[in-house]
Design an enzyme around this catalytic site. Structure first.
Site, short mmCIF file in Angstrom:
data_model
loop_
_atom_site.label_atom_id
_atom_site.label_comp_id
_atom_site.label_asym_id
_atom_site.label_seq_id
_atom_site.Cartn_x
_atom_site.Cartn_y
_atom_site.Cartn_z
NE ARG A 38 81.00 -3.96 -23.77
CZ ARG A 38 81.71 -5.10 -23.77
NH1 ARG A 38 82.75 -5.25 -22.96
NH2 ARG A 38 81.40 -6.08 -24.57
CB SER A 68 97.55 43.87 -34.31
OG SER A 68 96.39 44.49 -33.82
NE ARG A 92 94.92 4.49 -40.72
CZ ARG A 92 93.69 4.27 -41.18
NH1 ARG A 92 92.81 5.26 -41.22
NH2 ARG A 92 93.34 3.07 -41.60
#
Length: 416
Positions: A282, A243, A90
């Protein structure tokens, strides 16, 4: 994560591993508004990931026997990695659209200023004449190349994750590979060759592609910022920032934000690359470190692209100032040209030494390089006025602009 759980149940029903009614009941329960994301995140701390509490909450939300089929045969990493791929797709779509806009702005500038002369700068010093069109064409090619790499990751490297406890999918028996295929089809993601629990190449590729794209737009922002300096004044961002204390300021805010976001994207990509070595089947911490890094790389990569788009959109180009800056040194940008013109008669070394002495005198006296060379008896056969015209020493700049525009149109189409 709910999309991944819904798709997993649907794939398993199609593979006849769970009843179709169960898959439909799970899909009905997979509505984000039914769950408290913050609470799930807090509960996930004790489990080391948010999937475990989500699965518990989802199981409670599914009625009847169908609840027993929630998360069937999957592990937490399967769901979280697949969710990360869905989110990445997405976000990449948005980033690629933004890069398209950046490329369009670069192409517009390259085409409009194909022959606009300006000083090229090497090591921040004026070098030889170039064109603003060629500078913009350089931006354009880099953005299109970076976009191409990012699109390849989106189209080819975002894959589902499904391996079960240790990558064998033993719970699913012989149907495991078929479920992976069906899951990939359900989510319109790629089917991986094998589970990639601790093979993080695709994540590192994604981070690297985001860092490269960020760098490509940050290069534009850096050039725009330098060209916006008061003493240079060749471009100005439209609606430049003010600024808080100095009313006269026109700060290149878009450029500043692009550079800042890009540096953050680089840092996040470094974490993703550092997470490539992971323990056995893992990871012990490296996987967890990826989560904020991937989110950050996507967010800051998109931020860099959008800020660069803002910097370029409606940017003011002062062609007269570019010419004035090119002439600022009294023609010294043509010293290379002069030395090559004289080389045929004097030889390369002697011609260079003659022009170098003339350039030194020019810097000391304030006279132009043409005037200093005109005082040299050995400068003969050179039309100092015509041959040292910067517009006649642009080489193949126009050709390269045209080639860059053709490349852009071939890759993205003419979107004007």
């Amino acid at each position: 994560m709910l999309d991944a759980e819904r798709a997993l149940a649907a794939a398993q029903a199609r593979a006849a591993l769970i009843p179709g009614d169960a898959a439909r009941a799970i899909a009905e329960a997979c509505r984000a508004e039914r769950f408290d994301a913050a609470a799930i995140g807090d509960d996930g701390r004790s489990a080391g990931n948010p999937v475990e509490p989500l699965v518990r909450a989802l199981t409670e939300a599914v009625e009847g026997e169908a609840a027993g089929y929630v998360h069937w045969g999957a592990t937490s990493q399967d769901i979280l990695d697949t969710a990360a791929m869905l989110i990445s797709r997405r976000v990449l779509h948005l980033i690629l659209e933004t890069l398209d806009s950046v490329a369009t702005e670069c192409a517009r500038l390259a085409d409009a200023h194909r022959s606009t002369p300006m000083a090229a700068r090497t090591l921040l010093q004026q070098a030889v004449p170039t064109t603003f069109g060629l500078k913009a064409a350089g931006w354009l090619v880099a953005v299109v190349e970076a976009r191409r790499a990012l699109a390849r990751v989106r189209d080819e490297r975002l894959a589902v994750q499904l391996g079960g406890a240790a990558g064998t999918l033993s719970v699913l028996g012989e149907a495991g590979p078929e479920v992976v295929r069906l899951l990939a089809a359900e989510l319109a993601l790629k089917e991986p060759v094998a589970p990639w629990h601790t093979n993080r190449v695709r994540i590192a590729e994604l981070g690297s592609a985001l860092a490269i794209a960020s760098g490509a737009v940050a290069k534009i922002a850096l050039d725009v910022g330098l060209m916006s300096q008061t003493e240079v004044g060749e471009v100005a961002e439209a609606g430049a920032g003010a600024s808080s204390t100095m009313p006269q300021k026109r700060n290149p805010v878009g450029s500043a934000l692009a550079i800042a976001c890009a540096r953050q994207a680089y840092a996040q990509a470094t974490i993703l690359t550092a997470a490539l070595p992971q323990e056995h089947e893992r990871a012990l911490g490296a996987w967890h470190a990826e989560w904020p890094a991937l989110s950050g790389a996507l967010a800051f990569g998109g931020g860099a692209a959008d800020a660069a788009r803002r910097a370029l959109a409606g940017m003011e180009v002062d062609v007269d100032r570019m010419w004035a800056n090119l002439e600022l040194t009294g023609g010294l940008a043509m010293a290379e040209r002069a030395s090559f013109l004289l080389a045929d008669e004097l030889g390369r070394r002697e011609a260079r030494e003659l022009v170098e002495r003339a350039a030194e005198r020019s810097m000391e006296s304030g006279r132009s390089l043409r005037d200093e060379l005109g005082d040299e008896d050995r400068v003969d056969g050179v039309d100092l006025e015509a041959d040292l015209d910067p517009t006649e020493y642009l080489g193949s700049a126009g050709v390269f602009v045209d080639r860059a525009l053709d490349y852009y149109r071939d890759e993205l189409g003419d979107r004007e």
